[in-house]
Design a protein around this motif. Structure first.
Motif, PDB file in Angstrom:
ATOM      1  N   MET A 124       9.078  -9.349   2.036  1.00 19.65           N
ATOM      2  CA  MET A 124       9.877  -8.809   0.923  1.00 19.65           C
ATOM      3  C   MET A 124      10.356  -7.391   1.215  1.00 19.65           C
ATOM      4  SD  MET A 124       7.536 -10.264  -2.213  1.00 19.65           S
ATOM      5  CE  MET A 124       8.166  -9.087  -3.370  1.00 19.65           C
ATOM      6  N   GLN A 125       9.886  -6.833   2.323  1.00 19.62           N
ATOM      7  CA  GLN A 125      10.220  -5.465   2.723  1.00 19.62           C
ATOM      8  C   GLN A 125       9.773  -4.441   1.690  1.00 19.62           C
ATOM      9  OE1 GLN A 125      14.402  -5.541   3.697  1.00 19.62           O
ATOM     10  NE2 GLN A 125      14.089  -6.942   5.386  1.00 19.62           N
ATOM     11  N   THR A 126       8.589  -4.695   1.111  1.00 22.37           N
ATOM     12  CA  THR A 126       8.025  -3.748   0.156  1.00 22.37           C
ATOM     13  C   THR A 126       6.804  -3.026   0.725  1.00 22.37           C
ATOM     14  OG1 THR A 126       6.704  -5.494  -0.866  1.00 22.37           O
ATOM     15  CG2 THR A 126       8.839  -5.017  -1.864  1.00 22.37           C
ATOM     16  N   ILE A 127       6.318  -3.503   1.858  1.00 21.64           N
ATOM     17  CA  ILE A 127       5.187  -2.853   2.507  1.00 21.64           C
ATOM     18  C   ILE A 127       5.359  -3.032   4.014  1.00 21.64           C
ATOM     19  CG2 ILE A 127       3.565  -4.813   2.601  1.00 21.64           C
ATOM     20  CD1 ILE A 127       1.414  -2.837   1.481  1.00 21.64           C
ATOM     21  N   LYS A 128       4.943  -2.025   4.768  1.00 24.73           N
ATOM     22  CA  LYS A 128       5.005  -2.123   6.227  1.00 24.73           C
ATOM     23  C   LYS A 128       3.826  -1.358   6.793  1.00 24.73           C
ATOM     24  CE  LYS A 128       7.959  -1.513  10.205  1.00 24.73           C
ATOM     25  NZ  LYS A 128       9.292  -1.129  10.676  1.00 24.73           N
ATOM     26  N   LYS A 129       3.011  -2.069   7.560  1.00 22.27           N
ATOM     27  CA  LYS A 129       1.818  -1.472   8.165  1.00 22.27           C
ATOM     28  C   LYS A 129       0.954  -0.769   7.126  1.00 22.27           C
ATOM     29  CE  LYS A 129       3.917  -1.048  12.685  1.00 22.27           C
ATOM     30  NZ  LYS A 129       4.261  -0.187  13.804  1.00 22.27           N
ATOM     31  N   GLY A 130       0.831  -1.398   5.961  1.00 20.21           N
ATOM     32  CA  GLY A 130      -0.029  -0.865   4.921  1.00 20.21           C
ATOM     33  C   GLY A 130       0.580   0.238   4.072  1.00 20.21           C
ATOM     34  N   LYS A 131       1.801   0.602   4.341  1.00 23.36           N
ATOM     35  CA  LYS A 131       2.469   1.664   3.586  1.00 23.36           C
ATOM     36  C   LYS A 131       3.467   1.036   2.614  1.00 23.36           C
ATOM     37  CE  LYS A 131       0.764   4.992   6.206  1.00 23.36           C
ATOM     38  NZ  LYS A 131      -0.645   5.002   6.084  1.00 23.36           N
ATOM     39  N   PHE A 132       3.357   1.429   1.352  1.00 24.28           N
ATOM     40  CA  PHE A 132       4.270   0.936   0.333  1.00 24.28           C
ATOM     41  C   PHE A 132       5.643   1.533   0.561  1.00 24.28           C
ATOM     42  CE2 PHE A 132       5.559   1.144  -4.367  1.00 24.28           C
ATOM     43  CZ  PHE A 132       6.059  -0.148  -4.351  1.00 24.28           C
ATOM     44  N   LEU A 133       6.643   0.688   0.645  1.00 25.74           N
ATOM     45  CA  LEU A 133       8.030   1.130   0.834  1.00 25.74           C
ATOM     46  C   LEU A 133       8.693   1.190  -0.540  1.00 25.74           C
ATOM     47  CD1 LEU A 133       8.857  -1.082   3.948  1.00 25.74           C
ATOM     48  CD2 LEU A 133       8.089   1.302   3.915  1.00 25.74           C
TER      49      LEU A 133
END
Length: 147
Positions: free
Chosen positions: A80-89
């Motif tokens: 969903m492209q809302t998190i990446k490598k544990g970081k909230f986008l």
């Protein structure tokens, strides 16, 4: 269908929904669920210990506290492209609201996303961060949607 082909198909649907957003201002509820089901199917294949029943329970707010579930949630949130490598986008999450959600969901989601912006800050495990974030969002959003 191979995993790569299915992932590619899911990406195409998301891109198409993004283009629909430019014309219509957001997805219909039917489009939202179709996109959600594609993401779910991709992540179920990547996490075979998660059954369709467990996935349905997560959708209904029953979220097991185990590593497999947490990593499945991380998979969905990364798609969903809302998190990446544990970081909230945060900005990405707001964009996804505009692309993937019908109009009557958007205000509550924007408020929930803002309220949960820092929920997983400092959590080093990617799967744990996704789990914490999802639980926060689940607690703030009454019309909760999760693939």
């Amino acid at each position: 269908m191979s995993g790569k082909l299915f992932y590619f198909s899911a990406l195409i649907v998301i891109i198409c929904l993004a283009n629909i957003k430019n014309v219509l201002g957001g997805a219909t509820e039917e489009q939202m669920w179709a996109s959600a089901d594609l993401m779910k199917d991709v992540c179920l294949k990547k996490h075979p210990k998660i059954t369709k029943e467990i996935a349905a329970n997560i959708r209904n707010g029953i979220i097991p506290d185990d590593t497999d579930t947490k990593c499945y949630i991380n998979c969905i949130m990364e798609m969903m492209q809302t998190i990446k490598k544990g970081k909230f986008l945060y900005d990405g999450a707001l964009k996804q609201v505009d692309i993937l959600l019908p109009e009557d969901y958007k205000d509550e989601y924007r408020t929930g996303i803002t309220a949960c912006k820092t929920a997983a800050v400092g959590v080093k495990n990617h799967c744990e961060a996704a789990y914490i974030l999802l639980n926060c969002l689940r607690g703030k959003i009454t019309k909760f949607v999760f693939p």
